[in-house]
Motif scaffolding. Structure first.
Motif, PDB file in Angstrom:
ATOM      1  N   SER A   1       0.825  -1.225   0.000  1.00 48.22           N
ATOM      2  CA  SER A   1       0.000   0.000   0.000  1.00 48.22           C
ATOM      3  C   SER A   1       0.850   1.262   0.000  1.00 48.22           C
ATOM      4  O   SER A   1       0.485   2.261  -0.627  1.00 48.22           O
TER       5      SER A   1
ATOM      6  N   THR B   1      -4.525   4.307  -7.679  1.00 46.80           N
ATOM      7  CA  THR B   1      -5.750   4.111  -6.893  1.00 46.80           C
ATOM      8  C   THR B   1      -6.775   3.385  -7.755  1.00 46.80           C
ATOM      9  O   THR B   1      -6.496   3.042  -8.908  1.00 46.80           O
TER      10      THR B   1
ATOM     11  N   LYS C   1       0.651   4.103  -2.864  1.00 48.96           N
ATOM     12  CA  LYS C   1       0.373   5.505  -2.517  1.00 48.96           C
ATOM     13  C   LYS C   1       1.423   6.423  -3.136  1.00 48.96           C
ATOM     14  O   LYS C   1       1.085   7.456  -3.738  1.00 48.96           O
TER      15      LYS C   1
ATOM     16  N   GLU D   1     -10.547  -1.383  -5.654  1.00 52.88           N
ATOM     17  CA  GLU D   1      -9.220  -0.850  -5.317  1.00 52.88           C
ATOM     18  C   GLU D   1      -8.135  -1.729  -5.958  1.00 52.88           C
ATOM     19  O   GLU D   1      -8.371  -2.915  -6.209  1.00 52.88           O
TER      20      GLU D   1
END
Ligand code: ZN
Length: 495
Positions: A125, A134, A129, A152
């Motif tokens: 994750s 996304t 990021k 996601e």
């Protein structure tokens, strides 16, 4: 050998040994031309040896995650953790790792792990990021960001690692040179004296020159220029063949599909274990036509990655169109991997004089019963994978390499002798030839290297046993005793 060259070749007692010559007794061993790995990622291998957590030999997904966790413990918070070489087909879990798996490793380090084939990565994750990936990220051209049922990203990127690449700390010049040095030493320990580095950018090309100038590049390299995204080399006036005996500009390299492992190789019929997918082409056929035609027109050799039969069809069409546009003998255009072939394609490859640059170790790794090939392709199509016997019988020049999975010529030769599909097996001399002289042919060097003949460069490997006297299944146990490049012993077992 004298200077860089072979000055006499023959059996003991049959050739005159000049006074003062150093003589090595290799009775009971096998002397072969230095191996040529026609397609690997030599620069990348060196960098990976320096930076990555090696996951290739992990027995389970859990073990791979544990290895990454160890690294995380020793890594400063926020620094990148790079893993390389996982292969779910060897794990009992038999699934790709996801961001959840990597989040369990660390929530404070960005993590990227690359599948063994290089065509798929998983991010945690933190890395997602940083890269700004996304649920709303549009699908990139020629790649796929896997999305979960929750909309996601799952962390899996197929053939679009460029989405993350620019966020990973770049390789420094020192690292690049050091990588080429340790990769050279590793290659020499395996009897390999030449490589084709199948896809480089300008920075990497420069690193080769620096490493050579500093005396750290110990083997010969044929440098493919990755022109899938990069500006074509010929626009800078650089053409295939430019260079010297150590580093030489190779073909324009283009990619047409992905890999079977990542289910991104483009097939005519769907994957047996993912019936909704046939893989995909990385560019429309007309774009490949244009790129291949332009590179060919400028006199470059063209080398195109194609694994699935659908991609291969398209590549053959493009090469045929380029040759029609500007006929040229001795073009030596290559199809890299060239794994799933139809009978008609084999005929066309022969007629057009295309070189299949193939990796027998893929067969050793993934083509046995119940293997990844069988899972992906189903019973009937599996029988058609990597048909070495037919190709050689047709008189097609097949060049062997490893693609670094693993980088290991003797293992590759063993794999070709022990192909899971019996009808595709070839014999020892043929396999060695594919790993030596045919590799030299694939880089326009057959007059200079690839065989032990007077006047050729003195690149030789000595194997520690007589390969002609052992069973084909035992060939993989053989080790390299000595490796010579330019007449100098650069590797000697035990020294
Ligand atoms: Zn490759």
């Amino acid at each position: 050998m004298q200077g860089d060259y072979i000055v006499a070749a023959g059996k003991k007692g049959k050739i005159e040994i000049p006074k003062g010559a150093e003589v090595y007794d290799v009775t009971g061993m096998t002397v072969v031309p230095g191996f040529i790995d026609s397609h690997c990622h030599f620069y990348g291998m060196g960098i990976s040896m320096l930076r990555d957590v090696q996951l290739r030999d992990t027995p389970t997904l859990e073990a791979a995650m544990a290895r990454l966790k160890e690294k995380a413990k020793a890594t400063k918070k926020g620094d990148w953790i790079l893993g390389k070489g996982w292969d779910e087909s060897k794990w009992p879990e038999n699934r790709y790792p996801t961001k959840q798996d990597l989040d369990a490793v660390s929530k404070t380090h960005p993590i990227v792990t690359t599948r063994i084939c290089g065509h798929m990565v998983t991010l945690n994750s933190v890395a997602l990021k940083i890269a700004g990936i996304t649920g709303k990220t549009p699908q990139p051209a020629g790649g796929q960001v896997d999305m979960g049922l929750d909309g996601e990203p799952t962390g899996i990127l197929r053939d679009c690692r460029h989405l993350i690449e620019s966020f990973i700390p770049p390789v420094t010049e020192d690292e690049a040179v050091e990588g080429l040095k340790i990769a050279s030493e590793y290659a020499l320990s395996l009897g390999c004296t030449s490589v084709g580095d199948a896809g480089l950018n300008a920075y990497e090309l420069e690193a080769y020159q620096t490493a050579l100038a500093k005396g750290h590049l110990k083997i010969r390299a044929y440098l493919f220029l990755d022109e899938t995204v990069q500006k074509p080399s010929y626009e800078a006036g650089i053409r295939t063949g430019f260079g010297n005996d150590m580093i030489k500009i190779g073909p324009s390299k283009l990619l047409m599909d992905g890999s079977l492992g990542a289910r991104t190789a483009a097939l005519f019929e769907p994957y047996a274990d993912e019936p909704k997918s046939k893989g995909f082409l990385l560019m429309p056929p007309e774009v490949l036509d244009e790129k291949a035609k332009a590179a060919h027109r400028h006199g470059n050799q063209v080398s195109i990655h194609a694994i699935g039969d659908y991609a291969i069809e398209s590549v053959i069409n493009s090469i045929q169109a380029a040759l029609k546009d500007k006929p040229r003998k001795n073009h030596r255009h290559r199809i890299e991997h060239c794994e799933i072939l139809t009978a008609g394609q084999i005929e066309r490859i022969k007629e057009l004089g295309i070189i299949p640059a193939m990796q027998p170790n893929f067969v050793g790794e993934w083509a046995g019963p119940g293997s990844m090939y069988e899972q992906r392709l189903g019973d009937d199509r599996t029988k058609l994978n990597n048909p070495y016997r037919i190709l050689l019988d047709e008189g097609i020049v097949v060049a062997f390499g490893s693609d670094g999975m693993p980088f290991h010529p003797i293992y590759g030769i063993w794999s070709a002798l022990n192909h899971g599909i019996k009808d595709a097996r070839i014999n020892l001399v043929e396999a060695i030839k594919c790993y030596t002289l045919n590799g030299a042919y694939a880089s326009f060097d057959e007059d200079k290297k690839g065989s032990i003949e007077v006047g050729k460069l003195a690149d030789v490997a000595v194997i520690d046993r007589d390969l002609t006297k052992i069973k084909p299944e035992d060939v993989r146990d053989a080790k390299v005793y000595m490796t010579i490049v330019n007449g100098k012993i650069l590797y000697h077992k035990g020294l």
